[in-house]
Design a protein around this motif. Structure first.
Motif, short mmCIF file in Angstrom:
data_model
loop_
_atom_site.label_atom_id
_atom_site.label_comp_id
_atom_site.label_asym_id
_atom_site.label_seq_id
_atom_site.Cartn_x
_atom_site.Cartn_y
_atom_site.Cartn_z
N PRO A 82 0.80 -1.23 0.00
CA PRO A 82 0.00 0.00 0.00
C PRO A 82 0.83 1.27 0.00
O PRO A 82 0.45 2.26 -0.63
CB PRO A 82 -0.85 -0.14 1.27
CG PRO A 82 -0.12 -1.11 2.13
CD PRO A 82 0.54 -2.06 1.19
N LEU A 83 1.97 1.28 0.70
CA LEU A 83 2.77 2.49 0.75
C LEU A 83 3.38 2.80 -0.61
O LEU A 83 3.45 3.96 -1.02
CB LEU A 83 3.87 2.37 1.81
CG LEU A 83 3.44 2.71 3.24
CD1 LEU A 83 2.50 1.67 3.81
CD2 LEU A 83 4.65 2.86 4.16
N VAL A 84 3.80 1.76 -1.32
CA VAL A 84 4.34 1.96 -2.67
C VAL A 84 3.24 2.46 -3.60
O VAL A 84 3.45 3.39 -4.39
CB VAL A 84 4.95 0.65 -3.20
CG1 VAL A 84 5.35 0.80 -4.67
CG2 VAL A 84 6.17 0.26 -2.36
N GLU A 85 2.06 1.85 -3.50
CA GLU A 85 0.94 2.26 -4.35
C GLU A 85 0.56 3.71 -4.10
O GLU A 85 0.26 4.46 -5.04
CB GLU A 85 -0.26 1.34 -4.11
CG GLU A 85 -0.05 -0.09 -4.52
CD GLU A 85 0.24 -0.23 -6.01
OE1 GLU A 85 -0.44 0.42 -6.82
OE2 GLU A 85 1.17 -0.99 -6.36
N VAL A 86 0.55 4.12 -2.85
CA VAL A 86 0.21 5.51 -2.51
C VAL A 86 1.24 6.47 -3.10
O VAL A 86 0.90 7.54 -3.60
CB VAL A 86 0.10 5.70 -0.99
CG1 VAL A 86 0.06 7.18 -0.62
CG2 VAL A 86 -1.16 5.01 -0.46
N GLY A 87 2.51 6.08 -3.06
CA GLY A 87 3.55 6.92 -3.65
C GLY A 87 3.33 7.13 -5.14
O GLY A 87 3.45 8.25 -5.65
#
Length: 382
Positions: free
Chosen positions: A87-92
């Motif tokens: 999720p953190l990569v996707e949000v970035g």
């Protein structure tokens, strides 16, 4: 005698070169231009139609809802067959896309559809990765205030049990509420002096101007428009641009205003999220509806995922997930308070007295870069 069907301007997504029309196309005066099933043959024809094309309001609304449901179903099918996302990569990645959309506004082809697709993507991510998406609010180093607002709205709206179309409108509003002032916000981020009068005027007008830009882009969702237009109104009438009071403000607009205000405070450097939440609870950040404040605090928790704490073991840890009790989150130890970072994180059980949480600490205490922590939320259940 029955009234003729009302007409509204067709979204740009209804007029695609080489594709069959899904609705009858009328001029504003009701004159039929093209019937459903005909084709838009050239870019020039599309440009001419964009200026005048209208459709039956009810038929357009049904078609938009069907397309939204189809997109959501397709994303669910894709998600079921994919390896777990982070999720953190996707949000970035999403933050970069959103910044480009808002910065270029109407120059972006299909702006309305792209915002809607992003809202559906965000809703899916928050459904699958609740704790990871909360962690992204604190660990993903992006300037996209609107994305943080929309993320929190997606989580809160689901907790409230909002029906899907209303939740979709709320998240879309969070993403797009500042489309009229994207360049101004970037400028203010590096500007040291106070806002000029022209900047203040632009800020004051942005709820109405943002709605106007979205309407020109083809947004026909009136709830989306309402929330964008009223997200700076206040119960006491001191908000803008219309100075609405109390029940004149839709509950969803109140929630949007609260989350917008909270995220502004959370973005300040060196501020502890736990202290911000405490100030919000005490009414020091403004007067908001108590039930919404309680909902927000319950969703975020005392120690939200993505924030840092000191344990009884004198270790600095990052909160990874909410626990069964508010003061007993799941954590990963990163280092001793007076030592270097561990080669790998160490999971700690804060229910044990030796690892209980003593206090929240600043992110700098972790002495690690956020990218080091990203993998902690790579899980289907994150």
């Amino acid at each position: 005698m029955s009234q003729p069907p009302s007409k509204i301007k067709l979204p740009g997504s209804f007029l695609r070169v080489g594709e069959q029309l899904t609705v009858d196309v009328y001029a504003k005066n009701g004159f039929l231009l093209l019937k459903k099933g005909h084709y838009v043959l050239t870019p020039e024809q599309r440009e001419r139609l964009m200026d005048v094309a209208h459709g039956d309001a009810e038929e357009v609304a049904v078609r938009l809802e069907r397309e939204r449901l189809d997109r959501a179903a397709q994303r669910e099918r894709e998600a079921a067959s994919m390896v777990p996302k982070n999720p953190l990569v996707e949000v970035g990645f999403m933050a970069g896309r959103l910044e480009a959309l808002l910065l270029h506004g109407l120059a972006v082809p299909g702006l309305a559809g792209r915002l809607e697709e992003m809202a559906e993507e965000l809703l899916l991510l928050t459904q699958r990765f609740r704790d990871g998406m909360l962690a992204s609010l604190f660990l993903v180093p992006v300037r996209s205030h609107s994305l943080k607002v929309a993320t929190l709205l997606a989580l809160l709206g689901r907790r409230l049990g909002l029906e899907p179309s209303r939740l979709h409108s709320l998240v879309c509003a969070g993403l797009s509420m500042n489309v009229a002032i994207s360049q101004l916000l970037n400028q203010l981020g590096v500007q040291r002096q106070a806002m000029t009068q022209s900047q203040q005027d632009e800020m004051y007008a942005h709820p109405v101007m943002s709605s106007a830009i979205l309407r020109e882009a083809g947004v026909v969702d009136e709830h989306w428009h309402l929330l964008v237009q009223t997200h700076h109104e206040q119960d006491d009438g001191q908000g803008y641009p219309a100075g609405l009071r109390g029940d004149e403000i839709h509950p969803d607009a109140r929630l949007l205003a609260l989350v917008d205000h909270l995220c502004e405070h959370l973005q300040q450097d060196a501020v502890l999220p736990s202290l911000v939440m405490a100030s919000l609870f005490r009414g020091e950040l403004g007067q908001f509806e108590p039930s919404l404040v309680s909902l927000l605090i319950k969703e975020m928790g005392i120690y939200p995922p993505g924030t840092f704490v000191r344990l009884a073991s004198n270790e600095i840890a990052v909160v990874t997930h909410s626990g069964d009790k508010a003061n007993q989150p799941r954590v990963a130890a990163l280092r001793k308070l007076d030592g270097p970072p561990y080669a790998d994180v160490l999971l700690r059980d804060t229910r044990q007295s030796g690892y209980r949480v003593l206090e929240a600490v600043a992110a700098a205490s972790a002495a690690v870069k956020p990218a080091y922590l990203t993998r902690l939320w790579t899980s289907r259940l994150g």
